[in-house]
Scaffold this active site. Sequence first.
Site, PDB file in Angstrom:
ATOM      1  N   TYR A   1      21.164 -15.680  39.737  1.00 35.65           N
ATOM      2  CA  TYR A   1      22.607 -15.443  39.750  1.00 35.65           C
ATOM      3  C   TYR A   1      23.203 -16.076  38.499  1.00 35.65           C
ATOM      4  CZ  TYR A   1      27.528 -15.639  41.217  1.00 35.65           C
ATOM      5  OH  TYR A   1      28.900 -15.510  41.291  1.00 35.65           O
TER       6      TYR A   1
ATOM      7  N   LYS B   1      29.747 -26.324  36.327  1.00 35.02           N
ATOM      8  CA  LYS B   1      29.543 -27.315  37.385  1.00 35.02           C
ATOM      9  C   LYS B   1      29.658 -28.760  36.871  1.00 35.02           C
ATOM     10  CE  LYS B   1      27.694 -23.797  40.265  1.00 35.02           C
ATOM     11  NZ  LYS B   1      26.751 -22.723  40.230  1.00 35.02           N
TER      12      LYS B   1
ATOM     13  N   ASP C   1      20.312 -20.255  31.507  1.00 40.48           N
ATOM     14  CA  ASP C   1      21.537 -20.478  32.281  1.00 40.48           C
ATOM     15  C   ASP C   1      21.390 -21.799  33.022  1.00 40.48           C
ATOM     16  OD1 ASP C   1      23.633 -20.605  33.997  1.00 40.48           O
ATOM     17  OD2 ASP C   1      23.368 -18.610  34.862  1.00 40.48           O
TER      18      ASP C   1
HETATM   19  C1  LIG Z   1      27.287 -21.262  39.803  1.00 37.80           C
HETATM   20  C2  LIG Z   1      26.499 -20.520  38.804  1.00 37.80           C
HETATM   21  C3  LIG Z   1      27.095 -19.615  37.911  1.00 37.80           C
HETATM   22  C4  LIG Z   1      28.537 -19.223  38.016  1.00 37.80           C
HETATM   23  O1  LIG Z   1      29.407 -20.272  37.764  1.00 37.80           O
HETATM   24  P1  LIG Z   1      30.923 -20.172  38.318  1.00 37.80           P
HETATM   25  O2  LIG Z   1      31.577 -21.407  37.793  1.00 37.80           O
HETATM   26  O3  LIG Z   1      30.834 -20.083  39.795  1.00 37.80           O
HETATM   27  O4  LIG Z   1      31.513 -18.929  37.726  1.00 37.80           O
HETATM   28  C5  LIG Z   1      26.313 -19.058  36.915  1.00 37.80           C
HETATM   29  N1  LIG Z   1      25.006 -19.348  36.821  1.00 37.80           N
HETATM   30  C6  LIG Z   1      24.393 -20.198  37.651  1.00 37.80           C
HETATM   31  C7  LIG Z   1      22.946 -20.501  37.475  1.00 37.80           C
HETATM   32  C8  LIG Z   1      25.106 -20.799  38.692  1.00 37.80           C
HETATM   33  O5  LIG Z   1      24.487 -21.618  39.549  1.00 37.80           O
END
Ligand SMILES: *Cc1c(COP(=O)(O)O)cnc(C)c1O
Length: 440
Positions: free
Chosen positions: A147, A276, A248
Amino acid sequence: MTISGSTSQSEALFSRAKAVTPGGVNSPVRAFKSVGGVPRFIVSAQGAYLTDVDGNRYVDYVGSWGPMILGHDHPAVREAIAGALSTGTSFGAPSPREVELAELVTQLTGAERVRFVNSGTEATMSALRLARGFTGRKFIVKFRGNYHGHADGLLVEAGSGLMTNAEGGLGAAAPSSAGVPEEYAALTLVGEYNDPAALDQLIAERGHEVAAVIFEPVVGNAGVLIPTPEFLAALHRVKEAGVVLIADEVMTGFRLSLNGATGLLGLKPDLRCWGKIIGGGLPVGAYGGRADIMDFVSPQGPVYQAGTLSGNPLAMAAGLATLRELQANPGIYTQLEAYTTRLANGLKGAASSAGVPLTVNHVGSMLTAFFIDTPAVRTYTQAAPSDTKAFARWFQAMLSRGVYWAPSQFESIFISAAHSDTQLNATLEAAQTAFKEVNS
Ligand SMILES: *Cc1c(COP(=O)(O)O)cnc(C)c1O
């Protein structure tokens, strides 16, 4: 943890919320759809605990889905935000904290340039536009069950809330959301995580058309999946085809080490995305990496990307305080891993004495307990048949004993520096009974 068991105030708020907000929540997995029951409306958070509107207090294993690595309401973070608050909340002009946080991020990660945005979604979306602008190529590659936020081209075979909320259940076919035109999804090629041969083949056939390969360096959004060394080697080979390799690290950044999964696993991505933890509980995302690529970003280069609130002084202050605290106390990472390992062993033991099949994947302070009878879970396809009904029963049994686990089988839980033996013992005690309730 203090549990009255009453949920009447949460129920009342949930029905008011449903009348004014789709599904009553501002992010799908909060709705408890895959575990049932009423989502708890939280009024305060302190250390390792959440308190809901009915006065129930829970040991928190969600940590706001990742940011709260220091625990809730950490004094250094609170004071930094309060300090920023007294000097104005948004300027729409450059300000000193943006420079300080960018310097700290480049110092901790080795990225040569960094650009701040407001969420992880914006970070990955912008990094992909940049990779396309830099290479002049159209296609991107992602992996099944990974994701990367909710940009159109990334909602293809996506993990997280999509794994359990999608119509038709698991393994939703591409695209994973209504409203994503097939033409957009067609520019996203999907590989299987931990399948190096398939990736090599894809790049051999289509590499000249591929702008970027984006991946979760440790997957959290299909539950925790750990990459094999062979897969990591194949990921790095894509660079030989002129493909931009994007790690990511929105979840893993500053969580698996001060330099995230990149530091832990010795990765050499061209670009990285953060979110985060980088905002310490306020909305921040970032992308960064090689200067020759990053200098394609506007106003330096031709790839446009902007943000009214980007680099917001409160958000920068919270991020700075959080990263400085981690930098000053690197022992936190050892402490988090020790807690997580003991939690994993305790869960396995409790499950086995209750006769519940369980496979626990964990690394650093990330952990998923898959309700499945299999020696190892390494791919989305292996995770998908987990018994989500058994998980839901276990989740409710834990919640009723004051343990707030992630409300979905296919998520990582997060340990914070505020978790100690007190919470560990209480959690394992609850788990022993909860596993017995799964089968009864
Ligand atoms: C949470 C997450 C996202 C998205 O971040 P948001 O701040 O919710 O838009 C993208 N990539 C990874 C790996 C994530 O865990």
